[in-house]
Design a protein around this motif. Structure first.
Motif, PDB file in Angstrom:
ATOM      1  N   GLY A   1       0.791  -1.214   0.000  1.00 27.81           N
ATOM      2  CA  GLY A   1       0.000   0.000   0.000  1.00 27.81           C
ATOM      3  C   GLY A   1       0.823   1.265   0.000  1.00 27.81           C
ATOM      4  N   VAL A   2       2.132   1.141   0.190  1.00 23.58           N
ATOM      5  CA  VAL A   2       3.021   2.305   0.201  1.00 23.58           C
ATOM      6  C   VAL A   2       3.880   2.340  -1.051  1.00 23.58           C
ATOM      7  CG1 VAL A   2       4.879   3.478   1.444  1.00 23.58           C
ATOM      8  CG2 VAL A   2       3.049   2.345   2.715  1.00 23.58           C
ATOM      9  N   PHE A   3       4.278   1.173  -1.516  1.00 25.57           N
ATOM     10  CA  PHE A   3       5.157   1.049  -2.680  1.00 25.57           C
ATOM     11  C   PHE A   3       4.366   0.475  -3.848  1.00 25.57           C
ATOM     12  CE2 PHE A   3       8.494  -1.423  -5.027  1.00 25.57           C
ATOM     13  CZ  PHE A   3       9.273  -0.341  -5.425  1.00 25.57           C
ATOM     14  N   ASN A   4       4.260   1.232  -4.927  1.00 30.54           N
ATOM     15  CA  ASN A   4       3.515   0.818  -6.107  1.00 30.54           C
ATOM     16  C   ASN A   4       4.492   0.314  -7.160  1.00 30.54           C
ATOM     17  OD1 ASN A   4       1.787   0.477  -8.290  1.00 30.54           O
ATOM     18  ND2 ASN A   4       1.664   2.664  -8.735  1.00 30.54           N
ATOM     19  N   THR A   5       4.551  -1.007  -7.339  1.00 30.68           N
ATOM     20  CA  THR A   5       5.426  -1.607  -8.355  1.00 30.68           C
ATOM     21  C   THR A   5       4.812  -1.440  -9.735  1.00 30.68           C
ATOM     22  OG1 THR A   5       6.242  -3.268  -6.799  1.00 30.68           O
ATOM     23  CG2 THR A   5       6.503  -3.744  -9.144  1.00 30.68           C
ATOM     24  N   PHE A   6       5.608  -0.931 -10.688  1.00 31.77           N
ATOM     25  CA  PHE A   6       5.120  -0.856 -12.059  1.00 31.77           C
ATOM     26  C   PHE A   6       5.986  -1.659 -13.032  1.00 31.77           C
ATOM     27  CE2 PHE A   6       7.706   3.033 -11.484  1.00 31.77           C
ATOM     28  CZ  PHE A   6       8.649   2.864 -12.499  1.00 31.77           C
ATOM     29  N   LEU A   7       7.121  -2.215 -12.528  1.00 30.44           N
ATOM     30  CA  LEU A   7       7.963  -3.063 -13.371  1.00 30.44           C
ATOM     31  C   LEU A   7       8.651  -4.106 -12.511  1.00 30.44           C
ATOM     32  CD1 LEU A   7       9.461  -3.857 -15.983  1.00 30.44           C
ATOM     33  CD2 LEU A   7      11.153  -2.085 -15.447  1.00 30.44           C
TER      34      LEU A   7
ATOM     35  N   GLY B   1       9.428   0.901  -8.740  1.00 33.55           N
ATOM     36  CA  GLY B   1       8.128   1.448  -8.382  1.00 33.55           C
ATOM     37  C   GLY B   1       8.222   2.861  -7.839  1.00 33.55           C
ATOM     38  N   VAL B   2       7.100   3.344  -7.318  1.00 30.74           N
ATOM     39  CA  VAL B   2       7.023   4.685  -6.747  1.00 30.74           C
ATOM     40  C   VAL B   2       6.257   4.614  -5.432  1.00 30.74           C
ATOM     41  CG1 VAL B   2       7.148   5.895  -8.957  1.00 30.74           C
ATOM     42  CG2 VAL B   2       4.912   5.188  -8.059  1.00 30.74           C
ATOM     43  N   ARG B   3       6.456   5.621  -4.617  1.00 25.91           N
ATOM     44  CA  ARG B   3       5.685   5.733  -3.378  1.00 25.91           C
ATOM     45  C   ARG B   3       4.248   6.130  -3.691  1.00 25.91           C
ATOM     46  NH1 ARG B   3       6.791  10.031  -0.681  1.00 25.91           N
ATOM     47  NH2 ARG B   3       8.173  10.969  -2.235  1.00 25.91           N
ATOM     48  N   ASN B   4       3.323   5.601  -2.916  1.00 26.15           N
ATOM     49  CA  ASN B   4       1.936   6.036  -2.983  1.00 26.15           C
ATOM     50  C   ASN B   4       1.684   7.097  -1.927  1.00 26.15           C
ATOM     51  OD1 ASN B   4       1.191   4.279  -5.040  1.00 26.15           O
ATOM     52  ND2 ASN B   4       0.677   2.634  -3.611  1.00 26.15           N
ATOM     53  N   GLY B   5       0.685   7.926  -2.181  1.00 19.27           N
ATOM     54  CA  GLY B   5       0.279   8.914  -1.185  1.00 19.27           C
ATOM     55  C   GLY B   5       1.352   9.926  -0.878  1.00 19.27           C
TER      56      GLY B   5
END
Length: 246
Positions: free
Chosen positions: A70-76, A233-237
């Protein structure tokens, strides 16, 4: 005969010295992939935790920095033995070593990449979670190619490894170039914990066309992957905020 023997002795001595110097120049490289000198060492063996490479800041996270669900959004997510490479897209089938699940490999909008401010400069932040299983002394993995592109196509495909390009369908924003970064499995052990991040200046994105961001990465040319997976990935929120580096 004396002249000939003396010449052979001199030649042998020269070759011995040359081999010693050559081998010393590659101390620390994988015995299998000892083909080039690594310019940047971001392992836990090294006191440096950040470098600026081609205008972007590369940093090793301090221990126990959890990314968490829920904090780290993996996109690859990419995975293979030895070397592994790939890029994020919604296109299927995937082209290289990308995980084909849309949960782990998918397009991402530039607007979803966090912005941070450091020294009065706005950056876009990308993060890396290393998930290898190495042990002493094979707990390293190299990042040998890294590019950031923008495009208007969420289903971008057709990366050309010969030209290192998508052609005219995408615009290059950042390229690590001929540099290599030596990374460490031990930086923050365990899946779901961030190990490294790169901050790309917002100015590099300014004026570039396309709402989607594509990240291409290649690992393992010098320090190989042991079949574990790497997640970008990127951080969420997030929100724009100031930062202070140790």
């Amino acid at each position: 005969m004396k002249i000939k023997n003396g010449w052979l002795f001199t030649l042998s001595l020269f070759l011995l010295v040359f081999l010693l110097v050559f081998n010393l120049g590659f101390v620390g490289l994988s015995k299998v992939h000892a083909v080039s000198v690594v310019a940047y060492d971001l392992t836990t063996d090294n006191s440096n935790i950040s470098y600026t490479i081609n205008g972007a800041i590369w940093e090793r996270f301090q221990p126990a920095t959890s990314a968490g669900s829920g904090v780290f959004n993996t996109f690859l997510r990419i995975q293979n033995s030895g070397t592994e490479r790939g890029y994020n897209t919604d296109h299927r089938p995937v082209q290289f070593d990308e995980n084909s699940s849309a949960v782990f490999t998918h397009n991402i909008l530039l607007g979803d990449v966090p912005q941070v401010v450091f020294g009065g400069v706005v950056y876009r932040e990308f993060q890396l979670d290393i998930n290898e299983n190495g042990s002493d002394p094979d707990w390293y993995i190299s990042l040998d190619e890294f590019q950031i592109w923008t495009t208007g196509d969420p289903n971008l495909s057709g990366y050309d490894e010969g030209t290192h390009s998508f052609g005219s369908v995408a615009t290059l924003v950042y390229d690590i170039g001929e540099n290599t970064i030596k990374m460490d499995y031990r930086a923050n052990k365990g899946s779901g914990k961030r190990d490294y991040r790169v901050l790309i200046p917002q100015s590099m994105f300014d004026g570039k066309s396309g709402d989607y961001v594509v990240l291409f990465a290649r690992h393992g040319d010098i320090w190989p992957s042991d079949a574990g997976f790497e997640e970008w990935g990127v951080r969420n929120g997030y929100s724009i905020s100031g930062m202070k580096f140790n």
